[in-house]
Design a protein around this motif. Structure first.
Motif, short mmCIF file in Angstrom:
data_model
loop_
_atom_site.label_atom_id
_atom_site.label_comp_id
_atom_site.label_asym_id
_atom_site.label_seq_id
_atom_site.Cartn_x
_atom_site.Cartn_y
_atom_site.Cartn_z
N ILE A 36 -9.79 2.37 4.20
CA ILE A 36 -9.12 2.67 2.93
C ILE A 36 -8.04 3.73 3.13
O ILE A 36 -6.93 3.62 2.60
N LEU A 37 -8.35 4.76 3.90
CA LEU A 37 -7.36 5.82 4.14
C LEU A 37 -6.17 5.28 4.95
O LEU A 37 -5.02 5.64 4.67
N LEU A 38 -6.44 4.44 5.93
CA LEU A 38 -5.34 3.85 6.69
C LEU A 38 -4.50 2.93 5.80
O LEU A 38 -3.28 2.85 5.96
N ALA A 39 -5.16 2.25 4.85
CA ALA A 39 -4.42 1.41 3.90
C ALA A 39 -3.51 2.26 3.02
O ALA A 39 -2.36 1.89 2.75
N ILE A 40 -4.02 3.40 2.57
CA ILE A 40 -3.20 4.31 1.76
C ILE A 40 -2.04 4.84 2.59
O ILE A 40 -0.91 4.93 2.11
N PHE A 41 -2.32 5.19 3.85
CA PHE A 41 -1.27 5.67 4.74
C PHE A 41 -0.17 4.63 4.88
O PHE A 41 1.02 4.94 4.74
N PHE A 42 -0.55 3.38 5.12
CA PHE A 42 0.44 2.32 5.32
C PHE A 42 1.20 2.03 4.03
O PHE A 42 2.39 1.71 4.06
N PHE A 43 0.52 2.14 2.90
CA PHE A 43 1.17 1.98 1.61
C PHE A 43 2.26 3.04 1.42
O PHE A 43 3.39 2.72 1.03
N LEU A 44 1.94 4.28 1.73
CA LEU A 44 2.91 5.36 1.57
C LEU A 44 4.06 5.22 2.57
O LEU A 44 5.23 5.45 2.23
N TYR A 45 3.73 4.82 3.80
CA TYR A 45 4.78 4.57 4.79
C TYR A 45 5.75 3.49 4.30
O TYR A 45 6.96 3.56 4.55
N SER A 46 5.21 2.50 3.58
CA SER A 46 6.03 1.38 3.13
C SER A 46 7.08 1.79 2.11
O SER A 46 8.03 1.04 1.87
N PHE A 47 6.94 2.97 1.50
CA PHE A 47 8.02 3.49 0.66
C PHE A 47 9.29 3.60 1.50
O PHE A 47 10.39 3.36 1.00
N ASN A 48 9.14 3.97 2.77
CA ASN A 48 10.29 4.06 3.66
C ASN A 48 10.69 2.68 4.17
O ASN A 48 11.83 2.26 4.01
N SER A 49 9.73 1.96 4.76
CA SER A 49 10.07 0.71 5.45
C SER A 49 10.57 -0.35 4.49
O SER A 49 11.41 -1.18 4.86
N THR A 103 -2.57 -4.04 1.33
CA THR A 103 -2.31 -2.88 0.48
C THR A 103 -0.86 -2.43 0.60
O THR A 103 -0.22 -2.07 -0.40
N ALA A 104 -0.33 -2.48 1.82
CA ALA A 104 1.07 -2.11 2.01
C ALA A 104 1.99 -3.07 1.28
O ALA A 104 3.07 -2.68 0.80
N ASN A 105 1.59 -4.34 1.18
CA ASN A 105 2.43 -5.32 0.50
C ASN A 105 2.59 -5.02 -0.99
O ASN A 105 3.57 -5.45 -1.61
N ILE A 106 1.65 -4.26 -1.54
CA ILE A 106 1.79 -3.83 -2.94
C ILE A 106 3.05 -3.00 -3.10
O ILE A 106 3.74 -3.07 -4.12
N ALA A 107 3.36 -2.21 -2.06
CA ALA A 107 4.58 -1.41 -2.10
C ALA A 107 5.81 -2.30 -2.18
O ALA A 107 6.83 -1.92 -2.77
N LEU A 163 6.25 -2.82 -5.85
CA LEU A 163 6.48 -1.65 -6.70
C LEU A 163 7.72 -0.85 -6.31
O LEU A 163 8.44 -0.36 -7.19
N VAL A 164 7.95 -0.69 -5.01
CA VAL A 164 8.94 0.29 -4.57
C VAL A 164 10.40 -0.13 -4.83
O VAL A 164 11.17 0.67 -5.36
N PRO A 165 10.83 -1.36 -4.47
CA PRO A 165 12.23 -1.70 -4.72
C PRO A 165 12.67 -1.54 -6.18
O PRO A 165 13.72 -0.95 -6.45
N PRO A 166 11.87 -2.01 -7.16
CA PRO A 166 12.28 -1.78 -8.55
C PRO A 166 12.28 -0.30 -8.92
O PRO A 166 13.14 0.15 -9.69
N LEU A 167 11.31 0.46 -8.35
CA LEU A 167 11.27 1.89 -8.63
C LEU A 167 12.53 2.58 -8.14
O LEU A 167 13.14 3.40 -8.86
N VAL A 168 12.94 2.26 -6.92
CA VAL A 168 14.17 2.84 -6.38
C VAL A 168 15.36 2.46 -7.25
O VAL A 168 16.21 3.30 -7.58
N GLY A 169 15.42 1.19 -7.64
CA GLY A 169 16.53 0.74 -8.47
C GLY A 169 16.57 1.44 -9.82
O GLY A 169 17.64 1.86 -10.29
N GLU A 170 15.41 1.58 -10.46
CA GLU A 170 15.35 2.22 -11.78
C GLU A 170 15.76 3.69 -11.69
O GLU A 170 16.50 4.20 -12.54
N LEU A 171 15.27 4.38 -10.67
CA LEU A 171 15.63 5.79 -10.50
C LEU A 171 17.12 5.96 -10.23
O LEU A 171 17.76 6.88 -10.74
N LYS A 172 17.66 5.04 -9.43
CA LYS A 172 19.08 5.10 -9.12
C LYS A 172 19.91 4.87 -10.39
O LYS A 172 20.90 5.57 -10.65
#
Length: 355
Positions: free
Chosen positions: A158-171, A290-294, A297-306
């Motif tokens: 679970i912790l490695l899944a969280i780690f990979f999810f957070l890394y995926s914000f970058n990747s 779990t990383a695929n959830i990013a 979520l992440v591309p729309p989040l980046v777009g909305e913030l921008k």
């Protein structure tokens, strides 16, 4: 890979939102099994003490795909427009899908499931490799045996899944928006120049993954080889925000990307070291899913913030925060991925080989 390539080529046929969403959904399904499949496959071939370099080499391929593929895509877009009355972006999908299909067929013909079946390995090497992997598996199962259920519930997984999810914000987040970041920094260069600049961060990724993978195999403490690069990635990305849309800002962003990518081989080496067999396959699949959830979520989040702020500063700050949090998660994970037991396992393997 074969189905992935065929569906990717079908992206050239889309003619509106409906067909785009349908083909893209099928494309996601086609590619979903590749990364967990290849990570598990590598764990069946490389002993633990060599796995960091193996995982690093695999991810070097992903980074090189951008280093080579981004400028190549720019050239295809520039020169293929109008071939046989087909638009350049359609040729882009068709031409870049062909290698996946061809290599998929090559894999079916030449790869073997296990080292003992690899006739291309000299017999002495094959015997050593099979024996080493068997001893390593026995040592790991002697320390703890995982079922599929216990693997999916394991705090380490679970912790490695969280780690990979957070890394995926970058990747995922940063990679998809990189061309727009570059255009904002360098005054809207043409498509070819933008694609060449996009390749620069991934040159650093190639270099840092090789170095960090070798270091993790040599020194152990893979939690530190996850945490330190991610912390550096977060700090450098914040420095890029502070520097603004300048050459220095882009340089800091590029080095940050390299550090972030370099942490992933150590993570996968850890995931495949404290579990074995089908449990390891299930754990790897959960981490990747779990990383695929990013990806959702992440591309729309980046777009909305921008859109809300008028710049990429806040999206980059959010990505940097994810990198720093990932570093903390990596340190916590060491307790649950049995970093000490992995070291003990390596000693057992070495003793058994000597005997």
């Amino acid at each position: 890979m074969i189905s992935w390539g065929i569906v990717a080529a079908c992206m050239a046929l889309v003619n509106g939102p409906g067909t785009f969403n349908t083909v893209r959904l099928v494309l996601g399904a086609a590619e979903a099994g590749f990364t967990p499949g290849i990570i598990f496959y590598l764990s069946q071939w490389f002993p633990n003490q060599h796995r960091g370099r193996a995982m690093g080499t695999f991810y070097v391929g992903a980074a090189l795909a951008t280093v080579i593929g981004a400028p190549l895509s720019g050239l295809i877009l520039q020169f293929s427009h109008g071939w046989f009355d087909i638009q350049g972006w359609r040729w882009l999908f068709i031409l870049e899908a062909v290698p996946a299909v061809v290599l998929g067929i090559v894999v079916l013909k030449y790869f073997t499931d296990k080292p003992r079946e690899a006739k291309w390995l000299p017999e002495a090497n094959r015997t050593w490799l099979v024996k080493t992997l068997e001893i390593e598996k026995s040592a790991a199962e002697g320390l703890r045996t995982f079922t599929i259920g216990s693997a999916l519930r394991s705090p380490g997984v679970i912790l490695l899944a969280i780690f990979f999810f957070l890394y995926s914000f970058n990747s995922i987040g940063l990679t998809l928006w990189m061309p727009q970041v570059i255009q904002g920094t360098f005054g809207h260069p043409d498509a070819l120049t933008t694609s060449m600049l996009t390749a620069i961060p991934y040159v650093f990724a190639v270099i840092f993954m090789i170095i960090n993978g070798r270091s993790a195999d040599k020194r152990g403490r893979r939690d530190l080889h996850m945490a330190i690069p991610m912390a550096l990635a977060g700090v450098l990305l914040l420095g890029s925000v502070a520097a603004g849309p300048t050459v220095l800002g882009f340089a800091l962003l590029s080095v940050s990307t390299g550090f972030a990518w370099s942490a992933v081989p150590a993570m996968w080496s850890t995931a495949t070291a404290f579990m074995t067999g089908i449990a390891a396959a299930a754990g790897v699949a959960l981490i990747n899913a779990t990383a695929n959830i990013a990806g959702v979520l992440v591309p729309p989040l980046v777009g909305e913030l921008k859109e809300a702020t008028g710049s990429f500063n806040w999206p980059l700050i959010v990505i940097a925060a994810a990198m720093l949090l990932a570093a903390v998660v990596a340190l916590i994970s060491a307790r649950y991925t049995k970093e000490g037991l992995i070291t003990k396992q390596a000693a057992l393997v070495e003793t058994a080989l000597v005997d």
